[in-house]
Scaffold this active site. Sequence first.
Site, mmCIF file in Angstrom:
data_model
loop_
_atom_site.group_PDB
_atom_site.id
_atom_site.type_symbol
_atom_site.label_atom_id
_atom_site.label_comp_id
_atom_site.label_asym_id
_atom_site.label_seq_id
_atom_site.Cartn_x
_atom_site.Cartn_y
_atom_site.Cartn_z
ATOM 1 N N ARG A 173 -3.491 -1.010 16.729
ATOM 2 C CA ARG A 173 -4.446 -0.824 15.619
ATOM 3 C C ARG A 173 -5.643 0.000 16.088
ATOM 4 O O ARG A 173 -6.792 -0.270 15.721
ATOM 5 C CB ARG A 173 -4.933 -2.186 15.077
ATOM 6 C CG ARG A 173 -3.849 -3.068 14.487
ATOM 7 C CD ARG A 173 -3.246 -2.466 13.233
ATOM 8 N NE ARG A 173 -2.374 -3.385 12.538
ATOM 9 C CZ ARG A 173 -1.057 -3.502 12.768
ATOM 10 N NH1 ARG A 173 -0.468 -2.744 13.671
ATOM 11 N NH2 ARG A 173 -0.322 -4.355 12.070
ATOM 12 N N SER A 246 -3.364 -7.553 6.469
ATOM 13 C CA SER A 246 -4.042 -8.404 7.458
ATOM 14 C C SER A 246 -5.521 -8.056 7.467
ATOM 15 O O SER A 246 -5.873 -6.890 7.680
ATOM 16 C CB SER A 246 -3.497 -8.154 8.867
ATOM 17 O OG SER A 246 -2.130 -8.403 8.933
ATOM 18 N N GLU A 342 -9.681 -6.008 10.661
ATOM 19 C CA GLU A 342 -8.846 -4.801 10.774
ATOM 20 C C GLU A 342 -9.336 -3.688 9.843
ATOM 21 O O GLU A 342 -9.464 -2.543 10.265
ATOM 22 C CB GLU A 342 -7.381 -5.142 10.484
ATOM 23 C CG GLU A 342 -6.487 -3.934 10.625
ATOM 24 C CD GLU A 342 -5.080 -4.155 10.108
ATOM 25 O OE1 GLU A 342 -4.301 -4.847 10.780
ATOM 26 O OE2 GLU A 342 -4.763 -3.623 9.022
HETATM 27 P P1 FAD Z 1 -7.676 3.974 3.580
HETATM 28 O O1 FAD Z 1 -7.741 2.509 3.383
HETATM 29 O O2 FAD Z 1 -8.051 4.835 2.447
HETATM 30 O O3 FAD Z 1 -8.562 4.361 4.860
HETATM 31 C C1 FAD Z 1 -8.475 3.579 6.030
HETATM 32 C C2 FAD Z 1 -9.336 4.258 7.122
HETATM 33 O O4 FAD Z 1 -8.754 5.505 7.472
HETATM 34 C C3 FAD Z 1 -10.757 4.579 6.669
HETATM 35 O O5 FAD Z 1 -11.601 4.509 7.782
HETATM 36 C C4 FAD Z 1 -10.660 6.024 6.219
HETATM 37 O O6 FAD Z 1 -11.901 6.715 6.316
HETATM 38 C C5 FAD Z 1 -9.659 6.570 7.215
HETATM 39 N N1 FAD Z 1 -8.857 7.677 6.669
HETATM 40 C C6 FAD Z 1 -7.955 7.615 5.666
HETATM 41 N N2 FAD Z 1 -7.382 8.822 5.479
HETATM 42 C C7 FAD Z 1 -7.942 9.643 6.372
HETATM 43 C C8 FAD Z 1 -7.789 11.041 6.676
HETATM 44 N N3 FAD Z 1 -6.937 11.816 6.004
HETATM 45 N N4 FAD Z 1 -8.555 11.556 7.670
HETATM 46 C C9 FAD Z 1 -9.446 10.786 8.350
HETATM 47 N N5 FAD Z 1 -9.636 9.483 8.111
HETATM 48 C C10 FAD Z 1 -8.891 8.918 7.138
HETATM 49 N N6 FAD Z 1 -1.229 -1.772 8.225
HETATM 50 C C11 FAD Z 1 -0.394 -1.823 9.294
HETATM 51 O O7 FAD Z 1 -0.676 -1.200 10.324
HETATM 52 N N7 FAD Z 1 0.752 -2.561 9.262
HETATM 53 C C12 FAD Z 1 1.131 -3.260 8.178
HETATM 54 O O8 FAD Z 1 2.177 -3.901 8.189
HETATM 55 C C13 FAD Z 1 0.283 -3.218 7.035
HETATM 56 N N8 FAD Z 1 0.598 -3.921 5.914
HETATM 57 C C14 FAD Z 1 -0.228 -3.878 4.826
HETATM 58 C C15 FAD Z 1 0.136 -4.616 3.698
HETATM 59 C C16 FAD Z 1 -0.672 -4.588 2.571
HETATM 60 C C17 FAD Z 1 -0.261 -5.388 1.362
HETATM 61 C C18 FAD Z 1 -1.862 -3.825 2.564
HETATM 62 C C19 FAD Z 1 -2.734 -3.777 1.342
HETATM 63 C C20 FAD Z 1 -2.238 -3.107 3.696
HETATM 64 C C21 FAD Z 1 -1.428 -3.133 4.855
HETATM 65 N N9 FAD Z 1 -1.750 -2.433 6.013
HETATM 66 C C22 FAD Z 1 -0.908 -2.448 7.109
HETATM 67 C C23 FAD Z 1 -3.023 -1.649 6.091
HETATM 68 C C24 FAD Z 1 -2.900 -0.232 5.462
HETATM 69 O O9 FAD Z 1 -1.762 -0.120 4.684
HETATM 70 C C25 FAD Z 1 -2.884 0.853 6.537
HETATM 71 O O10 FAD Z 1 -4.000 0.764 7.366
HETATM 72 C C26 FAD Z 1 -2.842 2.264 5.912
HETATM 73 O O11 FAD Z 1 -2.592 3.216 6.920
HETATM 74 C C27 FAD Z 1 -4.120 2.622 5.159
HETATM 75 O O12 FAD Z 1 -3.879 3.820 4.442
HETATM 76 P P2 FAD Z 1 -4.857 4.292 3.293
HETATM 77 O O13 FAD Z 1 -4.423 5.655 2.878
HETATM 78 O O14 FAD Z 1 -4.924 3.281 2.236
HETATM 79 O O15 FAD Z 1 -6.220 4.382 4.108
HETATM 80 N N1 EPU Z 2 1.654 -17.509 10.804
HETATM 81 C C1 EPU Z 2 0.953 -18.673 10.554
HETATM 82 N N2 EPU Z 2 0.391 -18.841 9.317
HETATM 83 C C2 EPU Z 2 0.512 -17.923 8.347
HETATM 84 C C3 EPU Z 2 1.221 -16.727 8.593
HETATM 85 C C4 EPU Z 2 1.775 -16.537 9.856
HETATM 86 O O1 EPU Z 2 0.828 -19.526 11.424
HETATM 87 O O2 EPU Z 2 -0.007 -18.164 7.249
HETATM 88 C C5 EPU Z 2 2.254 -17.301 12.119
HETATM 89 C C6 EPU Z 2 3.771 -17.108 11.996
HETATM 90 O O3 EPU Z 2 4.401 -18.359 12.002
HETATM 91 C C7 EPU Z 2 4.112 -16.279 13.208
HETATM 92 C C8 EPU Z 2 2.844 -15.487 13.455
HETATM 93 O O4 EPU Z 2 1.816 -16.083 12.685
HETATM 94 O O5 EPU Z 2 4.332 -17.078 14.340
HETATM 95 C C9 EPU Z 2 2.992 -14.013 13.119
HETATM 96 O O6 EPU Z 2 3.185 -13.841 11.711
HETATM 97 P P1 EPU Z 2 3.736 -12.472 11.091
HETATM 98 O O7 EPU Z 2 5.099 -12.174 11.631
HETATM 99 O O8 EPU Z 2 3.567 -12.534 9.628
HETATM 100 O O9 EPU Z 2 2.814 -11.361 11.728
HETATM 101 P P2 EPU Z 2 1.229 -11.227 11.851
HETATM 102 O O10 EPU Z 2 0.878 -11.232 13.303
HETATM 103 O O11 EPU Z 2 0.535 -12.220 11.033
HETATM 104 C C10 EPU Z 2 1.346 -8.652 12.046
HETATM 105 C C11 EPU Z 2 0.585 -7.482 11.510
HETATM 106 C C12 EPU Z 2 1.065 -7.122 10.111
HETATM 107 C C13 EPU Z 2 2.545 -6.772 10.194
HETATM 108 C C14 EPU Z 2 3.289 -8.005 10.724
HETATM 109 C C15 EPU Z 2 4.763 -7.740 10.918
HETATM 110 C C16 EPU Z 2 -1.582 -7.508 12.561
HETATM 111 C C17 EPU Z 2 -3.031 -7.778 12.395
HETATM 112 N N3 EPU Z 2 -0.827 -7.763 11.495
HETATM 113 O O12 EPU Z 2 1.000 -9.774 11.239
HETATM 114 O O13 EPU Z 2 0.352 -5.963 9.693
HETATM 115 O O14 EPU Z 2 3.058 -6.405 8.941
HETATM 116 O O15 EPU Z 2 2.731 -8.363 12.016
HETATM 117 O O16 EPU Z 2 4.937 -6.947 12.041
HETATM 118 O O17 EPU Z 2 -1.152 -7.061 13.623
HETATM 119 C C18 EPU Z 2 -1.611 -5.250 8.544
HETATM 120 O O18 EPU Z 2 -1.950 -4.718 9.612
HETATM 121 O O19 EPU Z 2 -2.289 -5.154 7.496
HETATM 122 C C19 EPU Z 2 -0.358 -6.002 8.504
HETATM 123 C C20 EPU Z 2 0.077 -6.634 7.411
#
Ligand code: FAD
Ligand code: EPU
Length: 349
Positions: A173, A246, A342
């Site tokens: 991240r 997250s 995050e």
């Molecule tokens: P924004 O939210 O618009 O911007 C995020 C940051 O990036 C800001 O600082 C912005 O200034 C900067 N930025 C955006 N575009 C540019 C650009 N073109 N140039 C320079 N800076 C820029 N993230 C994960 O890593 N793994 C996950 O599994 C994951 N799951 C998600 C699930 C949900 C339901 C949601 C809502 C979010 C999740 N995220 C996850 C977070 C998010 O999807 C990512 O961080 C994504 O890359 C953000 O993209 P965005 O276009 O919405 O960026």
């Molecule tokens: N867990 C709990 N309680 C909960 C949910 C999860 O105890 O309510 C425990 C689960 O049992 C498991 C552990 O947490 O042992 C990990 O859970 P999960 O697999 O859902 O992954 P996470 O660590 O919570 C991370 C990323 C997610 C990504 C998933 C899958 C971060 C901060 N988050 O979540 O990314 O999708 O792994 O790889 O690293 C995001 O960045 O926005 C995001 C959704």
Amino acid sequence: MLPERTDMGGYTLIENASLANRNTLRVAARAKLLAEMRDASKLPELLGFPAIGNDRLLVLGEGSNVLFTGDFDGTVLAMETRGVQVESDGDSARIAVAAGERWDDFVRWTLGQGYAGLENLILIPGTVGAAPIQNIGAYGCEVAEFIESVEAWDIRERGVVTLDHATCAFGYRDSLFKHEPGRYIVTAVRFVLPRSRPLRTDYAGINEQLARMGVDKPAPFHVAEAVVHLRTSKLPDPMVIGNAGSFFKNPIIDAAPADALKREHPGLAVWPQPDGRCKVSAAWMIEAAGFKGVREGDAGISNRHALVLVNHGKASGPELWALAQQVIAGVAAKFAVRLEPEPVVIGAG
Ligand code: FAD
Ligand code: EPU
């Protein structure tokens, strides 16, 4: 009265623009000026206006990783550029993708074209341009592995730069872009994707889901389908309830305190890291500290996943941020571990 809109050819300027539909936490906030950018070659022209170039600037994709705690007293640059260019040598492809393309559309397109690698990263919201910013990751993969270089407008040097993989300094991240906030506007990302590579199915739940699907020789699209199932069963949908995924990173701590925590709390998930330190589960600690499902007004912690801060309706940015602070304090008091948000928290000013 509608905000004033001016089409500049390649971009549109909107004064006093609402950002409520431009952040997935659905927080009400406004920008003094919003620039909808459809042509990246117009960036020098846009930034050449002193009122814009010398003002606060925020680049926004889909707003799926930001929390606004106030109005933005400057220019928000919404990246809406499109385009994909492919150079294929048969076994792999170099693919340059415009920053405004939707990440999930791009992942599905690569799978449809028969390229492997991005299957574990399906269904992550947001734009391609934001993917390198925090080095998006999920289900055992990070996007950095597939990024050859990032093209950006360097605000400080006033020119286009190509930042190679090493320069981007990717981590969990994390990247160069997080350490030099406000310096780069990512305009395109160049990926290298192979036709075939070993699949990553070891993240908890993937193999079990493949077995439930009756798949014993998985292809990338099977892994993608398994990940879609896991993600939709675990994470709340931002179209239904405002959230930014997250809200906290999984903390990375030294091995000794991680061992001590694990001895005291055997249920805590601990993932050893290549550098000897350990990543510990923030979700587990937040749930154990009693925050899962809590609600203060319209600000809440999801009852589906403890890492997800949710907006039940009309929560303001400061209300959501106040709840996040309570979670940070509660986890610090119980586990002596400091959680870091995050999403990027964008305050007034
Ligand atoms: P924004 O939210 O618009 O911007 C995020 C940051 O990036 C800001 O600082 C912005 O200034 C900067 N930025 C955006 N575009 C540019 C650009 N073109 N140039 C320079 N800076 C820029 N993230 C994960 O890593 N793994 C996950 O599994 C994951 N799951 C998600 C699930 C949900 C339901 C949601 C809502 C979010 C999740 N995220 C996850 C977070 C998010 O999807 C990512 O961080 C994504 O890359 C953000 O993209 P965005 O276009 O919405 O960026
Ligand atoms: N867990 C709990 N309680 C909960 C949910 C999860 O105890 O309510 C425990 C689960 O049992 C498991 C552990 O947490 O042992 C990990 O859970 P999960 O697999 O859902 O992954 P996470 O660590 O919570 C991370 C990323 C997610 C990504 C998933 C899958 C971060 C901060 N988050 O979540 O990314 O999708 O792994 O790889 O690293 C995001 O960045 O926005 C995001 C959704």
